[in-house]
Scaffold this active site. Structure first.
Site, short mmCIF file in Angstrom:
data_model
loop_
_atom_site.label_atom_id
_atom_site.label_comp_id
_atom_site.label_asym_id
_atom_site.label_seq_id
_atom_site.Cartn_x
_atom_site.Cartn_y
_atom_site.Cartn_z
CG HIS A 37 -27.67 15.37 -6.74
ND1 HIS A 37 -27.81 15.77 -8.06
CD2 HIS A 37 -28.87 15.52 -6.16
CE1 HIS A 37 -29.06 16.17 -8.25
NE2 HIS A 37 -29.73 16.02 -7.12
CG HIS A 84 -31.57 14.02 -2.63
ND1 HIS A 84 -31.86 15.34 -2.37
CD2 HIS A 84 -31.58 13.91 -3.97
CE1 HIS A 84 -32.05 15.99 -3.51
NE2 HIS A 84 -31.89 15.14 -4.51
P1 5GP Z 1 -32.58 17.22 -7.52
O1 5GP Z 1 -34.02 17.67 -7.62
O2 5GP Z 1 -31.78 17.60 -8.76
O3 5GP Z 1 -32.44 15.77 -7.15
O4 5GP Z 1 -31.99 17.98 -6.28
C1 5GP Z 1 -31.26 19.16 -6.36
C2 5GP Z 1 -31.11 19.65 -4.93
O5 5GP Z 1 -30.11 20.65 -4.93
C3 5GP Z 1 -32.39 20.27 -4.35
O6 5GP Z 1 -32.79 19.53 -3.20
C4 5GP Z 1 -31.97 21.70 -4.03
O7 5GP Z 1 -32.52 22.17 -2.82
C5 5GP Z 1 -30.45 21.62 -3.97
N1 5GP Z 1 -29.78 22.85 -4.36
C6 5GP Z 1 -30.07 23.61 -5.46
N2 5GP Z 1 -29.23 24.66 -5.52
C7 5GP Z 1 -28.40 24.56 -4.45
C8 5GP Z 1 -27.31 25.35 -3.99
O8 5GP Z 1 -26.93 26.37 -4.57
N3 5GP Z 1 -26.68 24.94 -2.86
C9 5GP Z 1 -27.08 23.81 -2.18
N4 5GP Z 1 -26.41 23.49 -1.07
N5 5GP Z 1 -28.09 23.05 -2.60
C10 5GP Z 1 -28.75 23.40 -3.72
#
Ligand code: 5GP
Ligand code: ZN
Length: 135
Positions: free
Chosen positions: A99, A101
């Site tokens: 993903h 951001h």
């Molecule tokens: P990572 O740290 O893997 O790059 O980012 C994962 C992101 O997913 C985090 O910013 C977190 O807030 C978001 N996230 C985690 N669980 C959920 C969810 O159930 N729904 C949404 N919309 N975002 C989520």
């Protein structure tokens, strides 16, 4: 992937605040944003991270990053946009469905930029050489 949170969001098994969808990608608001409007753009097909994403999948996402960045900036009146992608736990990846951001930023929003650290003597050329050898 049956147990993947973002696959479940894409399939509609878990609700999300969707802002964009096309045949290749799905974008929704991060549940814990750095600022309101923080959006996650994901490929519809499951890939754990950037390294696993085929080039055509990545290419199909790229124009959408720009489209979303412009729309988000306008929608929340942001002063700037950060684009980020965490790959591997050491880099802060928590959800192992690739993903991107897209994060709106405001002057004085309290978020720090990362701190740079200087190279030792000669190190920069050595590192550049190693990277070139691995491309
Ligand atoms: P990572 O740290 O893997 O790059 O980012 C994962 C992101 O997913 C985090 O910013 C977190 O807030 C978001 N996230 C985690 N669980 C959920 C969810 O159930 N729904 C949404 N919309 N975002 C989520
Ligand atoms: Zn997935």
């Amino acid at each position: 992937m049956n147990d993947c949170l973002f696959c479940k969001i894409i399939n509609g098994d878990i609700p999300s605040a969707k802002v964009y969808e096309d045949q290749h990608s799905y974008a929704f608001l991060d549940i814990k944003p750095i600022n309101a409007g923080h959006t996650l753009l994901v490929p519809k097909k499951h890939f754990a991270n950037l390294y696993e994403m085929p080039d055509d999948v990545l290419a199909n996402l790229t124009p959408t990053i720009k489209k979303l960045a412009i729309a988000i900036k306008k929608s929340v009146g942001a002063d700037g946009i950060n684009i980020g992608m965490n790959n591997d736990s050491a880099a802060g990846q928590l959800v192992f469905h690739a993903h991107i951001h897209i994060m709106p930023r405001f002057k004085n929003d309290g978020h720090e930029h990362w701190h740079g650290k200087p190279y030792q003597d000669g190190e920069i050329d050595n590192v550049a050489q190693k990277i070139k050898a691995n491309l």
